[in-house]
Design an enzyme around this catalytic site. Structure first.
Site, mmCIF file in Angstrom:
data_model
loop_
_atom_site.group_PDB
_atom_site.id
_atom_site.type_symbol
_atom_site.label_atom_id
_atom_site.label_comp_id
_atom_site.label_asym_id
_atom_site.label_seq_id
_atom_site.Cartn_x
_atom_site.Cartn_y
_atom_site.Cartn_z
ATOM 1 N N CYS A 38 50.639 41.707 34.714
ATOM 2 C CA CYS A 38 51.688 41.667 35.728
ATOM 3 C C CYS A 38 52.006 43.086 36.221
ATOM 4 O O CYS A 38 51.109 43.877 36.482
ATOM 5 C CB CYS A 38 52.906 40.962 35.129
ATOM 6 S SG CYS A 38 54.184 40.448 36.280
ATOM 7 N N THR A 39 53.281 43.436 36.309
ATOM 8 C CA THR A 39 53.661 44.763 36.808
ATOM 9 C C THR A 39 53.463 45.863 35.770
ATOM 10 O O THR A 39 53.779 47.021 36.034
ATOM 11 C CB THR A 39 55.121 44.761 37.286
ATOM 12 O OG1 THR A 39 55.970 44.309 36.231
ATOM 13 C CG2 THR A 39 55.296 43.853 38.501
#
Length: 229
Positions: free
Chosen positions: A122-123
């Site tokens: 993800c981030t």
């Protein structure tokens, strides 16, 4: 083809506001293969105090958010004191938006050269980008946060249409649940299809085997777009 000498020491970077599945999805797959493979785990944070996945005060939340709903993880080692690591897993989450992450970024810069693999979910790729680790590399991230994360790494070639991306020893995934797919792809790379397939069956998880499978890029209008450098 499986590696002759697979990695053994797995590290996980913790910070306030990490996304639970980003961490626990990959860890559960590794928990299962640790029954047949020699693995050790380091849960890394600034201190040994429990780390909550509740976003820190510096990260704005909607007025409707439940401010105390979350879970905590107890670190096993600090960023300054840990055994040698073969692999580092970096989750994403709202905490990646915090302005107070310099110790984590310094840690990434320092430890990366000695790693055999870096895996971000993800981030989490945004943290690697901010640390300069993704300079000149291809990577992906959560499609809902694509523009935000891409701005953190102007020297990275961000791939919109991707469930996960491999560039050298860096494996980056799209958002949240994609962490399971990049982990299983990495397990296959390291230990072979038999190990990856058996672990997925035990989890009753249907893997996405195509790294380019990504309906979420189209959902956010990102297909075939290039991020301006």
């Amino acid at each position: 083809m499986a590696e002759d000498q697979p990695p053994k020491s797995i590290g996980c970077l913790l910070f306030p506001g990490f996304q639970a599945l980003d961490l626990f999805g990959p860890l559960d797959a590794l928990n299962i293969i640790s029954r047949t493979q020699p693995l050790s785990i380091c849960l890394l944070s600034r201190t040994l105090d429990p780390v909550s996945n509740i976003a820190p005060p510096s990260v704005p939340l909607p007025a409707t958010a439940s401010p105390t709903f979350g879970q905590s993880v107890v670190p096993t080692h600090t960023l300054a004191s840990h055994p040698p690591l073969d692999v580092l897993l970096v989750p994403g989450g709202l905490g990646t938006r915090s302005p107070d992450l310099e110790p984590e970024l310094d840690f990434l810069r320092t430890v990366y050269p000695s790693l055999r693999y870096l895996i971000t979910v993800c981030t989490g790729s945004g943290l690697a980008a901010r640390a300069g680790v993704l300079d000149g590399r291809q990577a992906t991230t959560n499609k809902a946060a694509f523009a935000t994360v891409a701005a953190w790494g102007r020297s990275t070639r961000w791939i919109a249409q991707a469930r996960w991306v491999v560039d050298g020893n860096v494996w980056t995934s799209s958002g949240i649940s994609a962490g399971l797919d990049v982990t299983f792809a990495w397990i296959k790379h390291v230990w072979g299809e038999d190990v990856a397939g058996e672990a997925a069956v035990r989890m009753e998880y249907e893997r996405h085997l195509d790294a380019s499978w990504d309906p979420f890029a189209a959902l956010y209008g990102l297909v075939d777009q290039e991020v301006e450098k």
